[in-house]
Design a protein around this motif. Structure first.
Motif, PDB file in Angstrom:
ATOM      1  N   ALA A  29       0.854  -1.185   0.000  1.00  0.00           N
ATOM      2  CA  ALA A  29       0.000   0.000   0.000  1.00  0.00           C
ATOM      3  C   ALA A  29       0.892   1.238   0.000  1.00  0.00           C
ATOM      4  O   ALA A  29       1.849   1.319   0.745  1.00  0.00           O
ATOM      5  N   LEU A  30       0.586   2.184  -0.846  1.00  0.00           N
ATOM      6  CA  LEU A  30       1.402   3.388  -0.971  1.00  0.00           C
ATOM      7  C   LEU A  30       0.642   4.596  -0.445  1.00  0.00           C
ATOM      8  O   LEU A  30       0.281   5.487  -1.180  1.00  0.00           O
ATOM      9  N   SER A  31       0.382   4.617   0.829  1.00  0.00           N
ATOM     10  CA  SER A  31      -0.257   5.747   1.501  1.00  0.00           C
ATOM     11  C   SER A  31      -1.606   6.105   0.906  1.00  0.00           C
ATOM     12  O   SER A  31      -2.065   7.224   1.068  1.00  0.00           O
ATOM     13  N   GLY A  32      -2.219   5.208   0.170  1.00  0.00           N
ATOM     14  CA  GLY A  32      -3.508   5.487  -0.436  1.00  0.00           C
ATOM     15  C   GLY A  32      -3.454   6.539  -1.518  1.00  0.00           C
ATOM     16  O   GLY A  32      -4.483   6.987  -2.001  1.00  0.00           O
ATOM     17  N   GLN A  33      -2.275   6.955  -1.942  1.00  0.00           N
ATOM     18  CA  GLN A  33      -2.157   8.034  -2.903  1.00  0.00           C
ATOM     19  C   GLN A  33      -2.051   7.548  -4.343  1.00  0.00           C
ATOM     20  O   GLN A  33      -2.636   8.113  -5.222  1.00  0.00           O
ATOM     21  N   GLU A  73      -6.569  18.140  -8.284  1.00  0.00           N
ATOM     22  CA  GLU A  73      -7.694  18.782  -7.580  1.00  0.00           C
ATOM     23  C   GLU A  73      -8.677  19.413  -8.561  1.00  0.00           C
ATOM     24  O   GLU A  73      -9.880  19.409  -8.327  1.00  0.00           O
ATOM     25  N   SER A  74      -8.178  19.947  -9.663  1.00  0.00           N
ATOM     26  CA  SER A  74      -9.032  20.636 -10.633  1.00  0.00           C
ATOM     27  C   SER A  74     -10.042  19.712 -11.303  1.00  0.00           C
ATOM     28  O   SER A  74     -11.012  20.186 -11.894  1.00  0.00           O
ATOM     29  N   LEU A  75      -9.850  18.408 -11.213  1.00  0.00           N
ATOM     30  CA  LEU A  75     -10.761  17.461 -11.868  1.00  0.00           C
ATOM     31  C   LEU A  75     -11.758  16.811 -10.916  1.00  0.00           C
ATOM     32  O   LEU A  75     -12.631  16.064 -11.357  1.00  0.00           O
ATOM     33  N   LEU A  76     -11.656  17.077  -9.632  1.00  0.00           N
ATOM     34  CA  LEU A  76     -12.545  16.432  -8.666  1.00  0.00           C
ATOM     35  C   LEU A  76     -14.020  16.727  -8.916  1.00  0.00           C
ATOM     36  O   LEU A  76     -14.861  15.836  -8.809  1.00  0.00           O
ATOM     37  N   ALA A  77     -14.353  17.962  -9.261  1.00  0.00           N
ATOM     38  CA  ALA A  77     -15.754  18.346  -9.459  1.00  0.00           C
ATOM     39  C   ALA A  77     -16.394  17.604 -10.637  1.00  0.00           C
ATOM     40  O   ALA A  77     -17.618  17.485 -10.699  1.00  0.00           O
ATOM     41  N   ARG A  78     -15.601  17.083 -11.544  1.00  0.00           N
ATOM     42  CA  ARG A  78     -16.144  16.377 -12.712  1.00  0.00           C
ATOM     43  C   ARG A  78     -16.606  14.964 -12.380  1.00  0.00           C
ATOM     44  O   ARG A  78     -17.304  14.342 -13.178  1.00  0.00           O
ATOM     45  N   ARG A  79     -16.233  14.433 -11.231  1.00  0.00           N
ATOM     46  CA  ARG A  79     -16.648  13.089 -10.795  1.00  0.00           C
ATOM     47  C   ARG A  79     -16.439  12.042 -11.888  1.00  0.00           C
ATOM     48  O   ARG A  79     -17.346  11.286 -12.249  1.00  0.00           O
ATOM     49  N   LEU A  80     -15.242  11.993 -12.389  1.00  0.00           N
ATOM     50  CA  LEU A  80     -14.891  11.086 -13.473  1.00  0.00           C
ATOM     51  C   LEU A  80     -14.788   9.641 -12.990  1.00  0.00           C
ATOM     52  O   LEU A  80     -14.443   9.391 -11.835  1.00  0.00           O
ATOM     53  N   ARG A 175     -13.133   8.651  -4.689  1.00  0.00           N
ATOM     54  CA  ARG A 175     -13.966   7.928  -3.717  1.00  0.00           C
ATOM     55  C   ARG A 175     -14.505   8.949  -2.744  1.00  0.00           C
ATOM     56  O   ARG A 175     -13.738   9.686  -2.122  1.00  0.00           O
ATOM     57  N   ASP A 176     -15.802   9.014  -2.620  1.00  0.00           N
ATOM     58  CA  ASP A 176     -16.453   9.943  -1.686  1.00  0.00           C
ATOM     59  C   ASP A 176     -15.965  11.375  -1.859  1.00  0.00           C
ATOM     60  O   ASP A 176     -15.734  12.094  -0.895  1.00  0.00           O
ATOM     61  N   GLY A 177     -15.788  11.796  -3.114  1.00  0.00           N
ATOM     62  CA  GLY A 177     -15.377  13.153  -3.417  1.00  0.00           C
ATOM     63  C   GLY A 177     -13.897  13.453  -3.215  1.00  0.00           C
ATOM     64  O   GLY A 177     -13.483  14.586  -3.350  1.00  0.00           O
ATOM     65  N   HIS A 178     -13.118  12.444  -2.869  1.00  0.00           N
ATOM     66  CA  HIS A 178     -11.690  12.638  -2.662  1.00  0.00           C
ATOM     67  C   HIS A 178     -10.915  11.872  -3.744  1.00  0.00           C
ATOM     68  O   HIS A 178     -11.240  10.733  -4.051  1.00  0.00           O
ATOM     69  N   GLY A 179      -9.911  12.532  -4.272  1.00  0.00           N
ATOM     70  CA  GLY A 179      -9.078  11.886  -5.280  1.00  0.00           C
ATOM     71  C   GLY A 179      -8.069  10.941  -4.646  1.00  0.00           C
ATOM     72  O   GLY A 179      -7.529  11.211  -3.582  1.00  0.00           O
ATOM     73  N   SER A 180      -7.871   9.837  -5.292  1.00  0.00           N
ATOM     74  CA  SER A 180      -6.836   8.881  -4.876  1.00  0.00           C
ATOM     75  C   SER A 180      -6.365   8.175  -6.132  1.00  0.00           C
ATOM     76  O   SER A 180      -6.968   8.284  -7.199  1.00  0.00           O
ATOM     77  N   VAL A 181      -5.292   7.494  -5.996  1.00  0.00           N
ATOM     78  CA  VAL A 181      -4.773   6.718  -7.111  1.00  0.00           C
ATOM     79  C   VAL A 181      -4.423   5.364  -6.556  1.00  0.00           C
ATOM     80  O   VAL A 181      -3.799   5.247  -5.515  1.00  0.00           O
TER      81      VAL A 181
END
Length: 185
Positions: A29-33, A73-80, A175-181
């Protein structure tokens, strides 16, 4: 950790994993990032290095301090939906990243680069440009017999750093409005 110990651990993981192109990172696991999956096996055979019978090859080893990309961060609102992208990372003889470029070869693991927002590529390429590695090594042994007595190191052979390109697959998601990879499959 010494290179020989890291190479031995890497080699054992490759053997126990059953897949020569599977990265150790898939099991960590890489810090959830971010997650990275080595897809070097997708590189065409014509682009691969050929070794003589008395030579072996050691993969470059990534520095444990290499930063990981984050979801823009700029892409979070698009809910891709999840966005996978593949990068070819060129590593020089000094272990520094010389360049990176999107992979668009039609491989199933590598989506069409035109379908991915450029911000994802920018996030990955910006971070990858600062990565450091112990360089890849071509191990040249005096004889085939000398090579056969060594496991996962260049002990007894000449270490020749070589530039290489590796292919990585990054998967960005929300996930739940937060970006992760996460680790790409």
């Amino acid at each position: 950790m010494k290179r020989s110990a890291r190479v031995l651990i890497w080699g054992l993981a490759m053997l126990s994993g059953g897949c020569a192109t599977q990265s150790l990172v898939d099991d960590v696991a890489l810090s959830g990032q971010v997650g990275v999956r080595d897809i070097t096996g997708l590189v065409p055979l014509a682009a691969r290095m050929e070794l003589a019978d008395h030579e072996s090859f050691l993969m470059p080893l990534d520095d444990h301090d290499n930063a990981m990309p984050v979801y823009p961060e700029s892409l979070l609102a698009r809910r891709l939906p999840p966005q996978a992208l593949c990068l070819r990372v060129s590593i020089g003889v000094d272990g520094a990243v010389m360049a990176s470029a999107p992979i668009d070869e039609g491989a199933p693991a590598c989506p069409d680069i035109h379908a991915i927002d450029a911000a994802f590529f920018h996030a990955a390429q910006t971070v990858v440009s600062g990565w450091r590695f112990d360089p890849a090594l071509r191990c040249v042994f005096p004889t085939v017999a000398a090579k056969e007595h060594v496991e996962a190191s260049c002990s007894g052979g000449e270490e020749v750093p070589v530039p290489v390109s590796l292919a990585y697959r990054f998967v960005f998601e929300q996930r739940d409005g937060h970006g992760s990879v996460r680790i790409g499959k």
